[in-house]
Each structure stands twice: as C-alpha cells, then as structure tokens.
Scaffold this motif. Structure first.
Motif, PDB file in Angstrom:
ATOM      1  N   PHE A 202      36.992  35.460  36.044  1.00 12.25           N
ATOM      2  CA  PHE A 202      37.978  34.528  36.594  1.00 12.25           C
ATOM      3  C   PHE A 202      38.748  35.251  37.693  1.00 12.25           C
ATOM      4  CE2 PHE A 202      41.878  32.143  36.842  1.00 12.25           C
ATOM      5  CZ  PHE A 202      41.642  30.864  36.342  1.00 12.25           C
ATOM      6  N   TYR A 203      38.340  35.007  38.952  1.00 13.18           N
ATOM      7  CA  TYR A 203      38.969  35.673  40.091  1.00 13.18           C
ATOM      8  C   TYR A 203      39.590  34.632  41.017  1.00 13.18           C
ATOM      9  CZ  TYR A 203      39.711  38.270  44.386  1.00 13.18           C
ATOM     10  OH  TYR A 203      40.284  38.822  45.506  1.00 13.18           O
ATOM     11  N   VAL A 204      40.876  34.817  41.314  1.00 17.61           N
ATOM     12  CA  VAL A 204      41.596  33.870  42.159  1.00 17.61           C
ATOM     13  C   VAL A 204      41.485  34.317  43.620  1.00 17.61           C
ATOM     14  CG1 VAL A 204      43.775  32.701  42.594  1.00 17.61           C
ATOM     15  CG2 VAL A 204      43.169  33.372  40.253  1.00 17.61           C
ATOM     16  N   ILE A 205      40.731  33.558  44.389  1.00 15.92           N
ATOM     17  CA  ILE A 205      40.502  33.856  45.802  1.00 15.92           C
ATOM     18  C   ILE A 205      41.736  33.501  46.625  1.00 15.92           C
ATOM     19  CG2 ILE A 205      39.064  33.271  47.806  1.00 15.92           C
ATOM     20  CD1 ILE A 205      36.852  32.493  45.718  1.00 15.92           C
ATOM     21  N   LYS A 206      42.353  32.390  46.260  1.00 15.13           N
ATOM     22  CA  LYS A 206      43.498  31.869  47.025  1.00 15.13           C
ATOM     23  C   LYS A 206      44.370  31.063  46.083  1.00 15.13           C
ATOM     24  CE  LYS A 206      44.400  28.338  50.571  1.00 15.13           C
ATOM     25  NZ  LYS A 206      43.766  27.344  51.471  1.00 15.13           N
ATOM     26  N   GLY A 207      45.700  31.090  46.292  1.00 10.84           N
ATOM     27  CA  GLY A 207      46.591  30.227  45.541  1.00 10.84           C
ATOM     28  C   GLY A 207      47.122  30.842  44.265  1.00 10.84           C
ATOM     29  N   LYS A 208      47.335  29.979  43.262  1.00  9.95           N
ATOM     30  CA  LYS A 208      47.944  30.429  42.008  1.00  9.95           C
ATOM     31  C   LYS A 208      47.614  29.426  40.905  1.00  9.95           C
ATOM     32  CE  LYS A 208      52.453  30.277  41.813  1.00  9.95           C
ATOM     33  NZ  LYS A 208      53.871  30.651  42.044  1.00  9.95           N
ATOM     34  N   PHE A 209      47.300  29.964  39.722  1.00  8.63           N
ATOM     35  CA  PHE A 209      46.951  29.129  38.574  1.00  8.63           C
ATOM     36  C   PHE A 209      47.834  29.446  37.375  1.00  8.63           C
ATOM     37  CE2 PHE A 209      42.968  29.329  40.973  1.00  8.63           C
ATOM     38  CZ  PHE A 209      42.558  28.004  40.966  1.00  8.63           C
ATOM     39  N   GLU A 210      47.954  28.448  36.515  1.00 10.81           N
ATOM     40  CA  GLU A 210      48.428  28.688  35.163  1.00 10.81           C
ATOM     41  C   GLU A 210      47.232  28.459  34.237  1.00 10.81           C
ATOM     42  OE1 GLU A 210      51.386  26.373  32.291  1.00 10.81           O
ATOM     43  OE2 GLU A 210      52.453  27.500  33.845  1.00 10.81           O
ATOM     44  N   VAL A 211      46.866  29.497  33.484  1.00  8.07           N
ATOM     45  CA  VAL A 211      45.675  29.447  32.635  1.00  8.07           C
ATOM     46  C   VAL A 211      46.112  29.688  31.191  1.00  8.07           C
ATOM     47  CG1 VAL A 211      43.328  30.296  32.308  1.00  8.07           C
ATOM     48  CG2 VAL A 211      44.417  30.508  34.548  1.00  8.07           C
ATOM     49  N   ASN A 212      45.935  28.677  30.354  1.00  8.76           N
ATOM     50  CA  ASN A 212      46.376  28.780  28.954  1.00  8.76           C
ATOM     51  C   ASN A 212      47.802  29.325  28.856  1.00  8.76           C
ATOM     52  OD1 ASN A 212      43.878  27.801  28.367  1.00  8.76           O
ATOM     53  ND2 ASN A 212      43.123  29.604  27.302  1.00  8.76           N
ATOM     54  N   GLY A 213      48.643  28.834  29.793  1.00  8.64           N
ATOM     55  CA  GLY A 213      50.059  29.165  29.750  1.00  8.64           C
ATOM     56  C   GLY A 213      50.462  30.416  30.495  1.00  8.64           C
ATOM     57  N   GLU A 214      49.506  31.147  31.076  1.00  7.94           N
ATOM     58  CA  GLU A 214      49.829  32.381  31.807  1.00  7.94           C
ATOM     59  C   GLU A 214      49.494  32.241  33.294  1.00  7.94           C
ATOM     60  OE1 GLU A 214      49.234  36.249  30.305  1.00  7.94           O
ATOM     61  OE2 GLU A 214      48.725  35.561  28.282  1.00  7.94           O
ATOM     62  N   GLN A 215      50.285  32.896  34.129  1.00  2.41           N
ATOM     63  CA  GLN A 215      50.096  32.820  35.579  1.00  2.41           C
ATOM     64  C   GLN A 215      49.069  33.845  36.057  1.00  2.41           C
ATOM     65  OE1 GLN A 215      52.257  31.125  38.117  1.00  2.41           O
ATOM     66  NE2 GLN A 215      53.091  29.840  36.501  1.00  2.41           N
ATOM     67  N   VAL A 216      48.179  33.385  36.946  1.00  2.22           N
ATOM     68  CA  VAL A 216      47.230  34.280  37.621  1.00  2.22           C
ATOM     69  C   VAL A 216      47.228  33.881  39.090  1.00  2.22           C
ATOM     70  CG1 VAL A 216      44.930  35.273  37.655  1.00  2.22           C
ATOM     71  CG2 VAL A 216      45.798  34.284  35.530  1.00  2.22           C
ATOM     72  N   LYS A 217      47.576  34.824  39.964  1.00  3.63           N
ATOM     73  CA  LYS A 217      47.704  34.478  41.381  1.00  3.63           C
ATOM     74  C   LYS A 217      46.593  35.090  42.218  1.00  3.63           C
ATOM     75  CE  LYS A 217      51.142  38.142  42.156  1.00  3.63           C
ATOM     76  NZ  LYS A 217      52.515  38.445  42.594  1.00  3.63           N
ATOM     77  N   ALA A 218      46.618  34.773  43.517  1.00  5.63           N
ATOM     78  CA  ALA A 218      45.572  35.216  44.450  1.00  5.63           C
ATOM     79  C   ALA A 218      45.373  36.720  44.398  1.00  5.63           C
ATOM     80  CB  ALA A 218      45.943  34.796  45.870  1.00  5.63           C
ATOM     81  N   LEU A 219      44.109  37.115  44.560  1.00  6.26           N
ATOM     82  CA  LEU A 219      43.691  38.521  44.577  1.00  6.26           C
ATOM     83  C   LEU A 219      43.910  39.195  43.229  1.00  6.26           C
ATOM     84  CD1 LEU A 219      45.023  39.592  48.104  1.00  6.26           C
ATOM     85  CD2 LEU A 219      42.838  38.516  47.518  1.00  6.26           C
TER      86      LEU A 219
END
Length: 284
Positions: A202-219
């Motif tokens: 699970f690699y974030v190329i651009k932007g920002k996600f919340e995944v199962n309640g946790e934040q994962v941002k670009a790069l």
C-alpha cells in the motif's frame, strides 16, 4: 479489520537529475514478501533537448520488474529482442528469470520535446521454482489495461495483475500477485476484503488516505499485520494509490545488486554468468 503495523516514509535518493523516492528497502523496512523494492521517479518536468532516463543496459536474474508510466514514456530494449515505447498510463512487466540485459530510457521524441515525467518501478520476487525460467517481456499501453470504477465512479483505476473486485488484470503472471493503481476523488471511500494470509502493498503516490482509522499520506508505505481481511480506505484529498497483495513465498532472499536469488552461491553464479555473456549480448 486489518491493523497497520507501521507507516514507512520514502527516502529521497535522486539519480543524476531524476527525482527519486525509495519507499522500500529503507532503514525501517527491507521487504514485504514477495514485494522487494520500489522506486518512485518524479513527478518532474524535463526541458526540451534533455538526456531522458539514465537506465542504460544492465542485467537482472531471479525477479520481475513492473514499471508504471504515470506520465512521460519509456523506451524498453532487452537482449531477448524485445523493443517498445510505452506512454503515459501504460505498464511494462519483465520477468528476468534466468537472466537478461535490458535498458529503460526515454524515447527520442521525449528527449527532443521534453515534458512531464512520473514513473514507478516495483521489483517482485520469483519463487525458487521460477527463478531460472526463460525471460519474457510485455508492455501494454493505457488502453490495453482493464479499468475499474467504484464508489459511483469516484474511484477509478487500472487492474494490472490478478484481480480486483472481479475485474481481471492485464498481465498473466507466474505467481498470484494482485496489482492495481487507483485514483480517488476527495472523500471517496471503498472497502476491500483481502485474504488474511496475503501480504498487502500500500503505497500512496499522491494525496492522503485514512485506512482503517489511521492516516497514510503521500510518499509513505503502509505495512499491515495479517490479522483480518477488511480494509476501509477513504481519501482525505484527491489521491493516487499503488495497491497490491499476494501470499508470501516464505523463502530465503539473497539480493545483491540486480540479482535476487535464494543463496549466496546462486548470486556468485549470476555474476559469473553475466560476466561470461550467458545473459545475452547487447546490440546497439
């Protein structure tokens, strides 16, 4: 729900004038079996009359490379006789197997005219039974890769291998590795169910996600525990994700330079075979 074990920041490792971020391997993570290595080149703009990508002829054995051309192009050539120019939105899949030489450079058109460039290259392991298989290469343009639409069209993407939500991928592969690139509008949300015994990439190329309640941002690369099946993914901005999953091979991995084998003896043999021309000859 799966829990996130750790989030890893990509390390900045420019190659000449090529912007490069490396999410794996880094000081904090070596691999996510069978996913070995990822380089994220760009995004950047090349001027007219540029030198293009710097990846001239070099060998590989025992692994596969999957190259996602998000912007720009790649001119591929290898000692097996394969040649192609793949443009924006296309994907290349090369199985090094027993060994070959290849080059990944920019097309003459791109070097002359310049333009935007962003490319991901992912290395995948091959299990011992396939490490010495015959090399092969396939390159698909954007319109040859199946697409997927989720959340009423607010999530779109390409299914590269395996399957995603019953859409089969473009490439038939030696191993059951599932890969897709997904584009999310802001606030778009999906739920995926991934087999518990599969490792997730699970690699974030651009932007920002919340995944199962946790934040994962670009790069950043998210590493998951194998403690559930459900993933709730919500985009907190317009975002792009490289997503994969596979059952781990659970075999010894010895990687030295461009070769990935199971023992150091096999690595020594790979270098000897390369030096004596057994991986093919390079013809300009």
């Amino acid at each position: 729900m799966r829990s996130i074990k750790q989030v890893h920041k990509a390390e900045y490792r420019p190659i000449a004038d090529l912007i490069t971020y490396s999410p794996m391997p880094t000081a904090s993570i070596q691999m996510i079996d069978p996913f070995l290595f990822l380089n994220h080149h760009g995004p950047q703009q090349y001027p007219p009359n540029n030198n293009g990508l710097p990846f001239g002829p070099h060998p590989h054995r025992g692994m596969e490379t999957v190259t996602f051309i998000l912007d720009g192009d790649i001119a591929h050539k290898d000692s097996g006789g394969h040649k192609s120019v793949i443009g924006s939105g296309g994907v290349q899949w090369m199985t090094a197997g027993s060994g070959l030489l290849h080059a990944e450079v920019s097309s003459e058109k791109f070097k002359k005219e310049g333009g935007d460039l962003e490319i991901l290259q992912l290395w995948l392991n091959l299990p011992a039974k396939y490490k010495m298989t015959d090399p092969r290469y396939l390159g698909f343009q954007k319109d040859q890769i199946p697409t997927i639409s989720l959340d009423d069209g607010r999530v779109t993407g390409q299914v590269v291998s395996g399957s995603l939500e019953e859409t089969a991928g473009a490439f038939n592969t030696f191993t059951d590795i599932n890969l897709a690139t997904l584009n999310f509008e802001e606030s778009a949300k999906i739920t995926l169910n991934i087999p518990e015994d599969h490792n997730i990439f699970f690699y974030v190329i651009k932007g920002k996600f919340e995944v199962n309640g946790e934040q994962v941002k670009a790069l950043h690369l998210a590493e998951f525990d194998n403690n559930g099946e459900e993933l709730e993914i919500e985009a907190k901005a317009e975002s792009v994700l490289l997503f994969g999953h596979a059952k781990p091979f659970e075999e010894p991995v010895v990687a030295r330079g461009p070769f990935v084998m199971n023992t150091m003896e096999e690595i020594d043999e790979a270098y000897a075979d390369f030096q004596t021309g057994k991986m093919g000859a390079w013809k300009e």
